[in-house]
Design an enzyme around this catalytic site. Structure first.
Site, mmCIF file in Angstrom:
data_model
loop_
_atom_site.group_PDB
_atom_site.id
_atom_site.type_symbol
_atom_site.label_atom_id
_atom_site.label_comp_id
_atom_site.label_asym_id
_atom_site.label_seq_id
_atom_site.Cartn_x
_atom_site.Cartn_y
_atom_site.Cartn_z
ATOM 1 N N LYS A 92 1.393 68.235 -40.315
ATOM 2 C CA LYS A 92 1.207 67.364 -39.159
ATOM 3 C C LYS A 92 1.611 65.928 -39.487
ATOM 4 C CE LYS A 92 -0.940 70.848 -37.031
ATOM 5 N NZ LYS A 92 -0.979 71.858 -38.101
ATOM 6 N N LYS A 106 -5.382 68.133 -32.130
ATOM 7 C CA LYS A 106 -5.378 69.271 -33.053
ATOM 8 C C LYS A 106 -5.835 68.835 -34.436
ATOM 9 C CE LYS A 106 -0.338 68.674 -33.464
ATOM 10 N NZ LYS A 106 0.976 69.338 -33.283
ATOM 11 N N ARG A 116 11.168 76.396 -32.890
ATOM 12 C CA ARG A 116 11.133 76.448 -34.346
ATOM 13 C C ARG A 116 12.573 76.432 -34.849
ATOM 14 N NH1 ARG A 116 7.803 78.217 -38.274
ATOM 15 N NH2 ARG A 116 6.405 76.716 -37.251
ATOM 16 N N ARG A 135 9.297 79.153 -28.521
ATOM 17 C CA ARG A 135 8.056 79.890 -28.312
ATOM 18 C C ARG A 135 7.425 79.390 -27.013
ATOM 19 N NH1 ARG A 135 6.126 78.055 -34.039
ATOM 20 N NH2 ARG A 135 7.200 76.242 -33.138
ATOM 21 N N ARG A 166 -0.349 76.374 -25.442
ATOM 22 C CA ARG A 166 0.241 76.632 -26.758
ATOM 23 C C ARG A 166 1.363 77.664 -26.679
ATOM 24 N NH1 ARG A 166 -5.065 78.670 -29.485
ATOM 25 N NH2 ARG A 166 -5.002 79.787 -27.503
ATOM 26 N N ASP A 168 9.275 71.880 -35.880
ATOM 27 C CA ASP A 168 8.842 72.186 -34.524
ATOM 28 C C ASP A 168 9.296 71.048 -33.621
ATOM 29 O OD1 ASP A 168 7.712 74.513 -35.386
ATOM 30 O OD2 ASP A 168 5.634 73.837 -35.222
ATOM 31 N N GLU A 182 6.128 68.805 -35.628
ATOM 32 C CA GLU A 182 5.584 69.221 -36.923
ATOM 33 C C GLU A 182 6.729 69.485 -37.900
ATOM 34 O OE1 GLU A 182 2.743 72.392 -36.987
ATOM 35 O OE2 GLU A 182 1.510 71.547 -35.384
ATOM 36 N N ASN A 193 6.942 72.063 -40.896
ATOM 37 C CA ASN A 193 6.231 73.171 -41.541
ATOM 38 C C ASN A 193 6.882 73.517 -42.881
ATOM 39 O OD1 ASN A 193 4.261 74.349 -39.311
ATOM 40 N ND2 ASN A 193 6.142 73.701 -38.300
#
Length: 315
Positions: free
Chosen positions: A126, A161, A211, A226, A234, A274, A282, A284
């Site tokens: 994050k 979050k 992604r 997504r 979400r 992301d 984000e 990841n």
């Protein structure tokens, strides 16, 4: 090559979508020896970082618990393995931190670890976006609930979050008129004792939380959007989002090509960015996924691209 995958228990794999499974199958198809262990199987003995690991073979079964068989088990020094691939899922808790520290010790002894232990520690998934602030939406991090309330009041519609979640867990969309605002912030911040991230809500989420995979700094040409279910904020697949593979947009590629070389230079062989709309949300690094979904829909063998990169790094 001998490749050690530090992963979650094999019997927990959903092989129809698991990216680590795809990596292992690709490595095995090329004649590499595939070894596996849990993070809890790592140890430091007589100054040497070791793992109690199993070499596995593969069956033709598509049943989650029958796809592999153990060929041998032994304790091996990480420096004696050609490549160590960290694929344990978050959360990035104290035990995960200890594993990265053992990786750094192993690297000092000659092991090749992907992603590097130091890089895993440096890139909270994050917080890492703040290193690339020109690409992000308005975002703040605080454990002070008054700070977050002020941010929500300023932007009106906000996503909050935890800093250590995955798969959409603990993500809430709140507004400044939300009757549950106080309860949500108390829960996420543990009554003001844990940091929380707040981001301005991006309506582009309706078109998908994309992604974008980087392999050795180079973006895969297709991403996985997504898309949230109706009535859901979400897009995470674990939260029921639908995965739709798409070619990278011009903005996706701009962000990926700007970040890729910097991330690769810091020891990150595999990264999942992301992106929602025009904004990075984000970075990841712990166990990026979506290999199989992108491969099935685009024809790009993502696992092959990853093993190609691994082979180059270990040549």
């Amino acid at each position: 090559m001998h490749i050690l995958f530090v992963a979650d228990p094999l019997d927990s794999f959903k092989i129809y979508k698991d990216s680590t499974y795809a990596m292992m199958r690709e490595a095995n198809a090329r004649g590499h020896q595939v070894w596996v262990c849990l993070a809890g199987d790592l140890r430091l003995k007589d100054g040497v970082v070791e793992a109690t690991a199993q070499q596995i073979g593969f069956t033709d079964s598509q049943v989650n618990h029958d796809w592999y068989h153990v060929q041998q088990a032994r304790t091996i020094a990480l420096r004696d393995i050609d490549a160590v691939v960290m694929r344990k899922d978050p959360p990035f808790d104290q035990q995960y931190l200890y594993a990265t520290q053992l990786f750094s010790l192993a690297e000092a002894q000659g092991a090749k670890v992907f992603n590097r232990g130091q890089a895993l520690r440096d890139f909270n998934e994050k917080l890492a976006i703040f290193q690339f602030a020109q690409y992000i939406a308005p975002t703040m991090v605080s454990q002070n609930m008054a700070d977050i309330r002020a941010f929500v009041s300023e932007h009106g519609d906000v996503i909050v979050k935890p800093l250590d979640g995955m798969g959409g867990a603990g993500i809430f969309r709140i507004t400044n008129t939300d009757a549950n605002l106080g309860s949500i912030l108390e829960m996420l911040s543990h009554n003001g004792e844990r940091l929380v991230m707040a981001q301005k809500y991006l309506p582009a989420i309706k078109d998908g939380d994309k992604r974008v995979l980087l392999i050795d700094g180079v973006p895969v040409d297709w991403c996985l959007a997504r898309i949230p279910q109706n009535g859901e904020t979400r897009g995470n697949l674990a939260a029921g989002g639908a995965g739709v593979a798409r070619p990278l947009s011009a903005r996706d590629r701009e962000i990926a090509e700007a970040l890729g070389p910097q991330l690769a230079a810091q020891g990150l062989l595999l990264v999942g960015l992301d992106i929602i709309g025009e904004n990075l949300t984000e970075v990841n690094v712990t166990s990026p996924t979506c290999f199989q979904e992108i491969t099935a829909q685009s024809g790009i063998n993502v696992a092959a691209l990853f093993i190609d990169a691994l082979e180059r790094k270990c040549a």
